[in-house]
Motif scaffolding. Sequence first.
Motif, PDB file in Angstrom:
ATOM      1  N   GLN A  84       0.852  -1.181   0.000  1.00 52.26           N
ATOM      2  CA  GLN A  84       0.000   0.000   0.000  1.00 52.26           C
ATOM      3  C   GLN A  84       0.894   1.239   0.000  1.00 52.26           C
ATOM      4  O   GLN A  84       1.879   1.297   0.721  1.00 52.26           O
ATOM      5  N   GLU A  85       0.534   2.191  -0.837  1.00 56.72           N
ATOM      6  CA  GLU A  85       1.330   3.410  -0.943  1.00 56.72           C
ATOM      7  C   GLU A  85       0.836   4.467   0.040  1.00 56.72           C
ATOM      8  O   GLU A  85      -0.350   4.542   0.352  1.00 56.72           O
ATOM      9  N   MET A  86       1.777   5.280   0.511  1.00 57.91           N
ATOM     10  CA  MET A  86       1.425   6.444   1.312  1.00 57.91           C
ATOM     11  C   MET A  86       2.401   7.557   0.977  1.00 57.91           C
ATOM     12  O   MET A  86       3.514   7.318   0.506  1.00 57.91           O
ATOM     13  N   ASP A  87       1.969   8.806   1.199  1.00 56.94           N
ATOM     14  CA  ASP A  87       2.828   9.949   0.916  1.00 56.94           C
ATOM     15  C   ASP A  87       2.685  10.952   2.040  1.00 56.94           C
ATOM     16  O   ASP A  87       2.305  10.598   3.162  1.00 56.94           O
ATOM     17  N   SER A  88       2.978  12.214   1.745  1.00 55.78           N
ATOM     18  CA  SER A  88       2.955  13.230   2.787  1.00 55.78           C
ATOM     19  C   SER A  88       1.547  13.644   3.200  1.00 55.78           C
ATOM     20  O   SER A  88       1.368  14.328   4.207  1.00 55.78           O
ATOM     21  N   GLU A  89       0.534  13.233   2.431  1.00 56.47           N
ATOM     22  CA  GLU A  89      -0.840  13.561   2.794  1.00 56.47           C
ATOM     23  C   GLU A  89      -1.296  12.710   3.988  1.00 56.47           C
ATOM     24  O   GLU A  89      -0.897  11.553   4.114  1.00 56.47           O
ATOM     25  N   PRO A  90      -2.131  13.250   4.851  1.00 54.53           N
ATOM     26  CA  PRO A  90      -2.614  12.476   6.006  1.00 54.53           C
ATOM     27  C   PRO A  90      -3.303  11.196   5.552  1.00 54.53           C
ATOM     28  O   PRO A  90      -4.011  11.171   4.546  1.00 54.53           O
ATOM     29  N   ILE A  91      -3.111  10.146   6.314  1.00 56.55           N
ATOM     30  CA  ILE A  91      -3.683   8.857   5.976  1.00 56.55           C
ATOM     31  C   ILE A  91      -4.883   8.572   6.879  1.00 56.55           C
ATOM     32  O   ILE A  91      -4.943   9.037   8.023  1.00 56.55           O
ATOM     33  N   ASP A  92      -5.854   7.844   6.360  1.00 51.84           N
ATOM     34  CA  ASP A  92      -6.976   7.372   7.163  1.00 51.84           C
ATOM     35  C   ASP A  92      -6.495   6.098   7.859  1.00 51.84           C
ATOM     36  O   ASP A  92      -6.525   5.002   7.295  1.00 51.84           O
ATOM     37  N   ALA A  93      -6.039   6.254   9.093  1.00 50.73           N
ATOM     38  CA  ALA A  93      -5.391   5.150   9.784  1.00 50.73           C
ATOM     39  C   ALA A  93      -6.338   3.983  10.026  1.00 50.73           C
ATOM     40  O   ALA A  93      -5.949   2.817   9.878  1.00 50.73           O
ATOM     41  N   GLN A  94      -7.573   4.284  10.416  1.00 53.40           N
ATOM     42  CA  GLN A  94      -8.523   3.198  10.663  1.00 53.40           C
ATOM     43  C   GLN A  94      -8.796   2.408   9.391  1.00 53.40           C
ATOM     44  O   GLN A  94      -8.877   1.172   9.407  1.00 53.40           O
ATOM     45  N   ARG A  95      -8.917   3.117   8.286  1.00 54.16           N
ATOM     46  CA  ARG A  95      -9.152   2.445   7.006  1.00 54.16           C
ATOM     47  C   ARG A  95      -7.941   1.587   6.620  1.00 54.16           C
ATOM     48  O   ARG A  95      -8.099   0.466   6.109  1.00 54.16           O
ATOM     49  N   ALA A  96      -6.731   2.101   6.883  1.00 50.95           N
ATOM     50  CA  ALA A  96      -5.522   1.354   6.555  1.00 50.95           C
ATOM     51  C   ALA A  96      -5.462   0.046   7.323  1.00 50.95           C
ATOM     52  O   ALA A  96      -5.131  -1.015   6.772  1.00 50.95           O
ATOM     53  N   ILE A  97      -5.785   0.099   8.606  1.00 50.41           N
ATOM     54  CA  ILE A  97      -5.781  -1.121   9.407  1.00 50.41           C
ATOM     55  C   ILE A  97      -6.867  -2.078   8.915  1.00 50.41           C
ATOM     56  O   ILE A  97      -6.663  -3.294   8.831  1.00 50.41           O
ATOM     57  N   GLY A  98      -8.016  -1.522   8.560  1.00 53.75           N
ATOM     58  CA  GLY A  98      -9.081  -2.361   8.040  1.00 53.75           C
ATOM     59  C   GLY A  98      -8.691  -3.076   6.761  1.00 53.75           C
ATOM     60  O   GLY A  98      -8.995  -4.262   6.568  1.00 53.75           O
ATOM     61  N   GLN A  99      -8.018  -2.370   5.873  1.00 55.20           N
ATOM     62  CA  GLN A  99      -7.557  -2.993   4.629  1.00 55.20           C
ATOM     63  C   GLN A  99      -6.571  -4.117   4.917  1.00 55.20           C
ATOM     64  O   GLN A  99      -6.583  -5.158   4.258  1.00 55.20           O
ATOM     65  N   ALA A 100      -5.709  -3.885   5.903  1.00 55.37           N
ATOM     66  CA  ALA A 100      -4.732  -4.923   6.235  1.00 55.37           C
ATOM     67  C   ALA A 100      -5.421  -6.150   6.814  1.00 55.37           C
ATOM     68  O   ALA A 100      -5.070  -7.288   6.490  1.00 55.37           O
TER      69      ALA A 100
END
Length: 505
Positions: free
Chosen positions: A292-308
């Motif tokens: 999964q890619e991420m950059d300097s923009e804020p990430i939706d942390a809950q969504r990221a964990i859900g995807q994982a």
Amino acid sequence: MSRRSQDAPLLITALLVSLALLGGGYWLVRSNGLLGSESPTPSTTHNPQGGPAPSLSSGEQVLLADSPDKLAAAAAGQAGDPTQAIALLRKSLQQRPNDPEALIYLNNWLAREAPQRTIAVAVPAANLPDVAKELLRGVAQAQAQWNQGDRERSGPKPAWQLRVVIADDSNNPATAKAVAEALAADPRVLGVVGHFSSTTSLAAAGVYQRAGLPMISPSSTAVTLSGLGDAVLRTVPSDRQAGQALAMVARQQLKLARVSVFYNPKSAYSQSLKTEFVQQFTADGQGQVQLQEMDSEPIDAQRAIGQAQSFNTEGLVLFGERQSQGSEGLVLLGDRSTLPSALAIVEANQGRLPVLGGDSIYSLDLLKLGASAQGTILAIPWHPDLPQSLDFAQAMRRRWGGDVNWRTAMAYDAAQALIQAIDQEITQKPDRQNAPGNHPNEAQDPTRSAVKAALHRADFQAAGSSAAVRFANTGDRSLPLVLITVREGNRSGTGFDFRLLNPGP
């Protein structure tokens, strides 16, 4: 797919947080928190690339404007009053004893009438001042020990003094290249400690190589730096070692077969670490990785964990038989710009999932997350609790008032290597040191090429923070990585500290 992976519960997930967040840094303070022959050279330096000149200073300007007395000392230096500059810097250090910039400028002024040799240190002063101070503390420690001698260094003072020029590259590739051009244009600069990030080091490396000016990075880990040329070296292990170490911990110690990897595709460091980790993690044909890619923009942390957690084999062509198996790990391989997103994911995790990571997460910001970060396992190149680090760590506490981190230790090692290489050339050619026509304050001998050759000799070594500093033909250094973890403690002031994972007897 292994049966162990198939049977793993959905929520037994590991959050592997990476080395990539180079920057941040953890400075545990328990207290307060010259390029000329006679006087410092002006900092107005021509930029061969056009645009604003890079900021260089050996005392005539302040790059970290955190002390009125330090600013006044710079003004006194510009006015040609070194005595006043020295007095003001001493006053500044009384108030802020952990200020490495002030100590470097003070030792530069004190060395103004002695035979001198010059090195530079490139740091991200403008936008990452805490990181800049971490790096500068290592260089300042090496300079002070060499120039003045103290309880850590026995014997008489050396026959020559070290002058240090501080350059601000703002952690920007274009600025780093301009800094390299400016330093390369001055033949008195015999070596450079820096740059900080892999991206800036890669941008500047070609300039140093063409000029034959040795560059030793204390913190750039991208594999692509290896073998770029005989002028490009580093004291920190490369991503190859770090990626392999993290993957082995994930597979062998945590028994994971599935991980989700977050990385920044725009970062040389992040790409390098991702490649090395994935290659090792999947080497046996059993490990599976979700990218999964991420950059300097804020990430939706809950969504990221859900995807994982919902990660299954449908995205992995070679292991497409799985239909609904949850991810066993998250790997965050970003860079400095993605640090806030990585910390947000750790915080959102709320300690439910174990965390692994690398040197860049060695950060006070991580410790401030408290129980959410507890149990995190990191791979770093140095730690003050290592038995072989104790003498250096104690010396640093005496001078700076608290523990220092791995960036300070690796910067010290880089400065030590340059000092040793310069001194070897001087002591081996004493007849040239005072040759007719050589001003005693001019660093005309040894030459850059001689310093570079000394660094690559098979018998070369310099005393380092935990081990001797030696370089391979590729410019790399073989240094074992250290596994540490976050535990409750009182050293950082957060209630949690970084401790050795296996402290031994």
